[in-house]
Design a protein around this motif. Structure first.
Motif: not given
Ligand code: ADP
Ligand code: MG
Length: 600
Positions: A126-135
């Motif tokens: 998974i390649v994620a930005t921190p904000g969306r990953m938190q969601d």
């Protein structure tokens, strides 16, 4: 033996590397890949931007992941949506011959359910930005409790953007016994803190010296009066006709303003800042990547992670508040082994900042003089000549040739060339004939670029149904000024600008002293900076007037490719990468000629 093979990469990755045209590993790749392949270890890797860090973690990651198992085995955190997509894309390229491996991008501004579905189908990475990953975690749409690898990419940028808490929280959902790889261009305190807190005796790999900017970038500054910034910017652009650049401003407002003026003046420019919708930003980025835009005017935040190779110039329209930010800005050029230039437009009061930047980047600035009108005309004329030389002939015009030939039959080749260049060039040279020297005048008094005219602000615009022609007519009527009495009319959404001769100022102000239009009071004021707004000096824009608001390509410029300047003697780090596509600048000129014709 292939250099990549020596690093221990397997054949499916080697094949993909060949397809991508990478010939040999960059230094950071050479240093990190063997370690990451061989050892189960944490790692901190520092290398300037554009040195190939993505592949440095991407290759080993792909080799170590088990593609047959569907559960999520690796999480890559990256600061922006753009980077996130880019990394995912790269990983897909690297794993081209490993079809059961599925990297999935998780980022804001797109459907979370769609992303969750992709993960459910099986996302080993998974390649994620921190904000969306938190969601995602909060909504239990993903399970990262069994990951074996966690990559913090562009860690300095992530922390810069205030993702510290998000990262901490995300990591708390991951198992203790995993390997964490941190990649960063610089090593500010915050990155060191993260490394200490979340990593166990990481192996440290440093390419170049810590916190050093890219050595492929040369730094220049141009001293001007603060009010001449825009005129200076124009000169920098005009003297580099093939410029492909990011221009940094400090605020969203300035970003928007500078971009609008550039567009007005016929450059292919666009703004990138946080007030644009994601959709608009994507469009702008796409146009930039495909070179429809030559000058991207951006805020620091919006430009984070812009990862476009071949940027020739970074222009600091204003210096950033934080010296570190300068490193990030200039790192947008000089990527992938190319050289680049970072230019700073600076006023006297900011000169001290240059000194502190020099200390941090451990490189010195060249103080440069802005080119004068003659220099610029010379560059532009030669550029035009080269464009003509390289233009592919458009045979659609063949049928008109007999008539054209008849009209021109009495002229010699020299005469024709002179005439052609005069048609193409007179406006340009006229602008610069009038333009003054932009070097700062001591005592602060500055010579006005257009001292004979006054610029006004007016509180009606497109919303009131005006375009530049109808507003010009309206003003001519209202003011009873002659045919050319009102000029440089520039209509924005809810307001407009126009110029008159200085001698008409009283007349204008009196006429609009108490003026109603469709039940609304019209307000006209002199703008403080009378010469500045919207003059379309120099750029020829026959028959085309600003409107449309898009990023139309300048009629003048070819905007083509083939601009990768290379200053000799600098070591590139990359040995040969197949260049992607080659432009046909000819087409652009043909198009612009067609367009001019059709407007007549
Ligand atoms: P960084 O993350 O260090 O800023 P990237 O990983 O984004 O740099 O790489 C910058 C560019 O260099 C990309 O276009 C990438 O495809 C290219 N690149 C990476 N490794 C190599 C290589 N070994 N040879 C040629 N080009 C490379
Ligand atoms: Mg990177």
């Amino acid at each position: 033996m292939n250099k990549f093979q020596e690093l221990g990469l397997n054949s499916s990755i080697l094949k993909a590397i060949e397809d991508m045209g990478f010939e040999s590993p960059s230094e950071v790749q050479e240093k990190t890949i063997p370690i990451l392949l061989d050892e189960e270890t944490d790692m901190v890797a520092l290398a300037q931007t554009g040195t190939g860090k993505t592949a440095a973690f991407g290759f080993p990651l792909i080799q170590k992941i088990d593609p047959k198992s569907k559960h999520t085995q690796a999480l890559i955190l990256s600061p922006t949506r753009e980077l996130c997509l880019q990394i995912t894309n790269e990983l897909k390229n690297y794993s081209k011959y490993e079809p059961s491996l599925h990297p999935v991008a998780v980022y804001g501004g797109a459907s979370i359910t769609e992303q969750a579905k992709q993960i459910e189908r099986g996302a080993q990475i998974i390649v994620a930005t921190p904000g969306r990953m938190q969601d995602m975690i909060r909504r239990k749409l993903t399970d990262i409790s069994r990951i074996e690898y966690c990559v913090l990419d562009e860690a300095d940028e992530m922390l810069n953007m205030g993702f510290y808490e998000d990262i901490t929280s995300i990591l708390s959902h991951t198992p203790k016994e995993k390997n964490t790889w941190l990649f960063s261009a610089t090593m500010p305190k915050e990155v060191a803190t993260i490394a200490k807190k979340f990593m166990r005796s990481p192996i440290e790999v440093t390419v170049g010296s810590k916190n050093m900017g890219s050595t492929n970038v040369s730094h220049e500054f141009y001293l001007v009066n603060a009010r001449d910034r825009y005129a200076a910017l124009k000169r920098l652009a005009d003297t580099n006709p093939d410029i492909f650049s990011v221009i940094f401003c400090r605020t969203k407002r300035d970003t928007q303003k500078v971009a609008e003026r550039l567009i007005e003046d016929g450059y292919s420019a666009a703004a990138l800042h946080g007030d644009l919708s994601q959709n608009q930003r994507d469009l702008v980025m796409k146009s930039f990547r495909t070179r429809q835009i030559q000058m991207l005017v951006a805020t620091d935040v919006a430009a984070r992670g812009i990862d476009v190779d071949d940027i020739t110039h970074v222009i600091n329209y204003q210096l950033p508040d934080e010296v570190e930010t300068y490193t990030h800005r200039s790192g947008r050029t000089g990527r992938a082994g190319k050289t680049g230039t970072s230019m700073v437009i600076v006023s006297k009061s900011e000169l001290r900042k240059i000194k502190s930047i020099e200390r941090i980047i451990k490189q010195s600035f060249d103080e440069k003089q802005l080119p004068d009108g003659k220099d610029i005309c010379k560059v532009q004329l030669l550029h035009l000549a080269n464009d003509i030389k390289n233009t592919e002939i458009n045979h659609d015009i063949d049928e008109y040739l007999p008539n054209i030939n008849k009209v021109l039959e009495d002229f010699s080749k020299e005469e024709l060339i002179k005439k052609f260049f005069s048609v193409e060039f007179t406006r340009f040279s006229n602008y610069y004939k009038k333009a003054n020297d932009l070097a700062p005048v001591s005592g602060g008094a500055n010579v006005d670029l257009d001292p004979n005219s006054t610029r006004y602000f007016m509180n009606v615009g497109k919303k009131d149904g005006f375009d530049w022609m109808s507003l010009k007519d309206f003003l001519k009527d209202a003011l009873q000024l002659g045919k050319d009495g009102v000029f440089k009319v520039d209509v924005k959404d809810s307001f407009s600008f126009f110029n008159t001769e200085n001698s008409e100022t009283d007349k204008v102000l009196t006429a609009f002293n108490d003026f109603e239009y469709q039940g609304r009071r019209i307000n006209v004021e002199i703008t403080k900076n009378s010469n500045s707004s919207g003059g379309n000096g120099g750029r020829r824009r026959k028959g085309r007037k600003g409107g449309g608001g898009g990023f139309g390509k300048s009629d003048f410029k070819s905007g083509g490719k083939g601009r990768s300047r290379s200053k000799d003697g600098r070591d590139s780090g990359f040995k040969g990468k197949k260049s992607k596509g080659s432009g046909s600048r000819g087409k652009n000129i043909e198009n612009s000629i067609k367009r001019r014709k059709s407007k007549k």
